[in-house]
Design a protein around this motif. Sequence first.
Motif, mmCIF file in Angstrom:
data_model
loop_
_atom_site.group_PDB
_atom_site.id
_atom_site.type_symbol
_atom_site.label_atom_id
_atom_site.label_comp_id
_atom_site.label_asym_id
_atom_site.label_seq_id
_atom_site.Cartn_x
_atom_site.Cartn_y
_atom_site.Cartn_z
ATOM 1 N N UNK A 23 0.865 -1.177 0.000
ATOM 2 C CA UNK A 23 0.000 0.000 0.000
ATOM 3 C C UNK A 23 0.898 1.221 0.000
ATOM 4 N N UNK A 24 0.373 2.318 -0.492
ATOM 5 C CA UNK A 24 1.147 3.553 -0.492
ATOM 6 C C UNK A 24 0.311 4.695 0.045
ATOM 7 N N UNK A 25 0.987 5.574 0.762
ATOM 8 C CA UNK A 25 0.378 6.815 1.234
ATOM 9 C C UNK A 25 1.325 7.932 0.867
ATOM 10 N N UNK A 26 0.778 9.022 0.377
ATOM 11 C CA UNK A 26 1.584 10.200 0.035
ATOM 12 C C UNK A 26 0.781 11.434 0.405
ATOM 13 N N UNK A 27 1.322 12.210 1.310
ATOM 14 C CA UNK A 27 0.676 13.451 1.733
ATOM 15 C C UNK A 27 1.634 14.609 1.497
ATOM 16 N N UNK A 28 1.080 15.762 1.147
ATOM 17 C CA UNK A 28 1.889 16.957 0.921
ATOM 18 C C UNK A 28 1.295 18.136 1.665
ATOM 19 N N UNK A 29 2.173 19.066 2.009
ATOM 20 C CA UNK A 29 1.739 20.314 2.640
ATOM 21 C C UNK A 29 2.775 21.381 2.334
ATOM 22 N N UNK A 30 2.383 22.629 2.511
ATOM 23 C CA UNK A 30 3.334 23.723 2.402
ATOM 24 C C UNK A 30 3.513 24.360 3.769
ATOM 25 N N UNK A 31 4.740 24.746 4.024
ATOM 26 C CA UNK A 31 5.117 25.386 5.275
ATOM 27 C C UNK A 31 5.653 26.762 4.906
ATOM 28 N N UNK A 32 5.187 27.780 5.574
ATOM 29 C CA UNK A 32 5.648 29.139 5.290
ATOM 30 C C UNK A 32 6.954 29.413 6.033
ATOM 31 N N UNK A 33 8.006 28.779 5.520
ATOM 32 C CA UNK A 33 9.357 28.940 6.062
ATOM 33 C C UNK A 33 10.337 28.511 4.972
ATOM 34 N N UNK A 34 11.527 29.094 4.954
ATOM 35 C CA UNK A 34 12.539 28.696 3.957
ATOM 36 C C UNK A 34 12.935 27.227 4.116
ATOM 37 N N UNK A 35 13.327 26.615 3.020
ATOM 38 C CA UNK A 35 13.629 25.189 3.011
ATOM 39 C C UNK A 35 14.703 24.812 4.033
ATOM 40 N N UNK A 36 15.737 25.628 4.183
ATOM 41 C CA UNK A 36 16.809 25.289 5.133
ATOM 42 C C UNK A 36 16.302 25.317 6.574
ATOM 43 N N UNK A 37 15.362 26.186 6.860
ATOM 44 C CA UNK A 37 14.784 26.245 8.216
ATOM 45 C C UNK A 37 13.942 24.995 8.492
ATOM 46 N N UNK A 38 13.193 24.555 7.504
ATOM 47 C CA UNK A 38 12.392 23.326 7.655
ATOM 48 C C UNK A 38 13.323 22.120 7.762
ATOM 49 N N UNK A 39 14.369 22.104 6.935
ATOM 50 C CA UNK A 39 15.316 20.986 6.959
ATOM 51 C C UNK A 39 15.959 20.838 8.330
ATOM 52 N N UNK A 40 16.242 21.940 9.002
ATOM 53 C CA UNK A 40 16.844 21.883 10.335
ATOM 54 C C UNK A 40 15.916 21.181 11.335
ATOM 55 N N UNK A 41 14.620 21.177 11.080
ATOM 56 C CA UNK A 41 13.659 20.473 11.934
ATOM 57 C C UNK A 41 13.546 18.997 11.570
ATOM 58 N N UNK A 42 13.703 18.688 10.293
ATOM 59 C CA UNK A 42 13.497 17.327 9.786
ATOM 60 C C UNK A 42 14.764 16.474 9.888
ATOM 61 N N UNK A 43 15.909 17.035 9.531
ATOM 62 C CA UNK A 43 17.143 16.259 9.360
ATOM 63 C C UNK A 43 17.630 15.537 10.611
ATOM 64 N N UNK A 44 17.704 16.181 11.784
ATOM 65 C CA UNK A 44 18.139 15.411 12.959
ATOM 66 C C UNK A 44 17.097 14.327 13.262
ATOM 67 N N UNK A 45 17.524 13.084 13.286
ATOM 68 C CA UNK A 45 16.577 11.968 13.323
ATOM 69 C C UNK A 45 15.663 11.994 14.549
ATOM 70 N N UNK A 46 16.127 12.527 15.651
ATOM 71 C CA UNK A 46 15.289 12.577 16.859
ATOM 72 C C UNK A 46 14.526 13.894 17.009
ATOM 73 N N UNK A 47 14.718 14.834 16.100
ATOM 74 C CA UNK A 47 14.047 16.126 16.210
ATOM 75 C C UNK A 47 12.528 16.019 16.056
ATOM 76 N N UNK A 48 12.028 14.910 15.569
ATOM 77 C CA UNK A 48 10.588 14.708 15.419
ATOM 78 C C UNK A 48 9.862 14.926 16.751
ATOM 79 N N UNK A 49 10.549 14.682 17.855
ATOM 80 C CA UNK A 49 9.938 14.895 19.179
ATOM 81 C C UNK A 49 9.662 16.372 19.441
ATOM 82 N N UNK A 50 10.345 17.252 18.715
ATOM 83 C CA UNK A 50 10.153 18.692 18.890
ATOM 84 C C UNK A 50 8.940 19.231 18.139
ATOM 85 N N UNK A 51 8.507 18.527 17.092
ATOM 86 C CA UNK A 51 7.436 19.082 16.270
ATOM 87 C C UNK A 51 6.235 18.160 16.032
ATOM 88 N N UNK A 52 6.361 16.881 16.225
ATOM 89 C CA UNK A 52 5.196 16.010 15.979
ATOM 90 C C UNK A 52 4.359 15.912 17.248
#
Length: 162
Positions: A23-52
């Motif tokens: 099965x496949x799921x694909x969801x998209x959204x836009x965030x009003x922030x520059x890509x590098x700022x969003x990447x800083x939230x996503x890239x550290x593998x444990x940072x998900x605890x800060x935003x999810x």
Amino acid sequence: MKAIAGMSALGALLLVAAPAMALEVREQATIKAPIEQVWKQIAPFCAIADWHPAVEGCTLRKTGGTQERDLALKGGGAIQERLMAVSAAKHRLRYTLLSGPLPVKNYSSTIRLSAVDARTTRITWSSSFEASGAPDAEARKTIAGIYTSGFEGLRKRLDSPQ
């Protein structure tokens, strides 16, 4: 006639014996922030605890040269995941589920970022898996809900005022 009946029985047997389709799921959204700022939230593998909003905490560990995370869920429960690949140049992170309460197995997921413009980022969260312990539609709905609530968490953390 017997040959046709034999072929039909063989075809039915192959369908029953075939592995479950992914099965496949694909969801998209836009965030009003520059890509590098969003990447800083996503890239550290444990940072998900800060935003999810469903994740209460995260513990990172190395196993055989790979990173794994233990996610403590709000309300109880835990999920274990393994980082498979990360590319800062492509703004992409790929991971697999090792264990947890989700109604899926053979789960592999990718988070990709792309710049819409200098101040807006598109995030695509996609996965491939098999339903386990739940109907396909319920498994898809569960995973899609995880992604959309994650997007909301990122928006609360990052969206700049319009």
